[in-house]
Write an enzyme that holds these catalytic residues in place. Structure first.
Site, short mmCIF file in Angstrom:
data_model
loop_
_atom_site.label_atom_id
_atom_site.label_comp_id
_atom_site.label_asym_id
_atom_site.label_seq_id
_atom_site.Cartn_x
_atom_site.Cartn_y
_atom_site.Cartn_z
N ASP A 20 1.57 -5.41 10.98
CA ASP A 20 2.94 -5.42 10.69
C ASP A 20 3.33 -4.79 11.89
O ASP A 20 2.75 -4.18 12.86
CB ASP A 20 3.43 -4.85 9.50
N HIS A 21 4.80 -4.39 12.10
CA HIS A 21 5.43 -3.92 13.30
C HIS A 21 4.80 -2.21 13.29
O HIS A 21 4.51 -1.96 14.50
CB HIS A 21 6.70 -3.79 13.16
N CYS A 77 -1.21 -1.30 9.38
CA CYS A 77 0.18 -1.12 9.03
C CYS A 77 0.38 0.36 9.51
O CYS A 77 -0.26 1.27 9.82
CB CYS A 77 0.71 -1.69 7.77
N GLY A 78 1.55 0.91 9.15
CA GLY A 78 2.10 2.11 9.62
C GLY A 78 1.09 3.39 8.73
O GLY A 78 0.45 3.99 9.42
N GLY A 80 -1.38 2.02 6.65
CA GLY A 80 -2.58 1.36 6.15
C GLY A 80 -2.93 1.05 4.79
O GLY A 80 -3.63 0.17 4.51
N GLY A 82 -0.33 -0.26 2.67
CA GLY A 82 0.15 -1.72 2.11
C GLY A 82 -0.80 -2.81 2.64
O GLY A 82 -1.09 -3.86 1.89
N HIS A 110 -21.76 1.96 2.47
CA HIS A 110 -21.93 1.97 0.93
C HIS A 110 -21.01 0.75 0.24
O HIS A 110 -21.41 0.59 -0.96
CB HIS A 110 -21.33 3.61 0.53
N ASN A 111 -20.09 0.50 1.04
CA ASN A 111 -19.11 -0.54 0.34
C ASN A 111 -19.27 -2.01 0.99
O ASN A 111 -18.40 -2.81 0.45
CB ASN A 111 -17.48 0.02 0.46
N ARG A 121 0.38 4.60 12.44
CA ARG A 121 1.12 5.66 12.83
C ARG A 121 0.55 6.85 12.75
O ARG A 121 1.45 8.15 12.86
CB ARG A 121 2.47 5.72 12.01
N ARG A 148 -23.15 -1.68 -7.09
CA ARG A 148 -21.74 -1.25 -7.30
C ARG A 148 -20.90 -2.22 -6.50
O ARG A 148 -20.11 -2.46 -7.21
CB ARG A 148 -22.00 0.25 -6.62
C1 RB5 Z 1 6.42 -0.01 7.52
O1 RB5 Z 1 7.62 0.77 7.82
C2 RB5 Z 1 5.45 0.44 6.43
O2 RB5 Z 1 6.02 0.57 5.26
C3 RB5 Z 1 4.20 -0.11 6.71
O3 RB5 Z 1 3.94 -0.17 8.03
C4 RB5 Z 1 3.09 0.54 5.58
O4 RB5 Z 1 3.19 1.77 6.18
C5 RB5 Z 1 3.00 0.24 4.44
O5 RB5 Z 1 2.39 0.45 3.56
#
Ligand code: RB5
Length: 156
Positions: A20-21, A77-78, A80, A82, A110-111, A121, A148
């Protein structure tokens, strides 16, 4: 052409990448590093820093890995979280959220993780690149971990 593509997929030289952004800048950094190292990248987006909803990019990548179109994916993502939560909705996906080299090695050993989830971020880009290199070069250990891993998708 199709045969060549299939061979590349089998050799693990084609990777699926999405963010994502919050992960966009890291995705661009890793895409360049990977292409310079000879990988072919299928980039599922996003393609700018404009705010988006991470499931819109992560679902298509996770479905493609789930369906066997790609053996390996990297999602960012920011935090990781989500991205990882979305990807792990698919039964054949094992996405590991990692923030250092040791965790990255363990999620392969292991996984048998087939997707690496990164917190765009929260870790330096150079560390993320070292983690990607580890992820791509570490084999599943098998043995006691096979049962497992097979049980992960067997919900009650
Ligand atoms: C976006 O602002 C942020 O919520 C997304 O990148 C992520 O961290 C979600 O889990």
């Amino acid at each position: 052409m199709l045969n060549k593509l299939l061979t590349m997929v089998e050799n693990g030289r084609v990777l699926a990448l999405a963010s994502d952004h919050g992960g966009f800048e890291m995705k661009e950094f890793l895409r360049k590093k990977l292409e310079d190292s000879g990988y072919t990248i299928r980039d599922f987006g996003t393609f700018s820093e404009e705010s988006v909803d991470y499931p819109d990019m992560i679902h298509p990548l996770a479905k493609a890995v789930n369906d066997g179109e790609y053996t390996t994916g990297i999602i960012i993502c920011g935090s990781g979280n989500g991205a990882q939560m979305t990807a792990n909705k698919y039964p054949n996906v094992r996405a590991g959220l990692c923030w250092n080299e040791e965790l990255t090695k363990l999620t392969r050993l292991h996984n048998d993780a087939n997707i690496l989830a990164l917190p765009g971020r929260f870790i330096p880009f150079e560390l993320a690149w070292r983690m990607v290199e580890i992820f791509l070069s570490t084999e599943f250990e098998g043995g006691r971990h096979i049962n497992r891993v097979n049980k992960i998708s067997k919900t009650l």
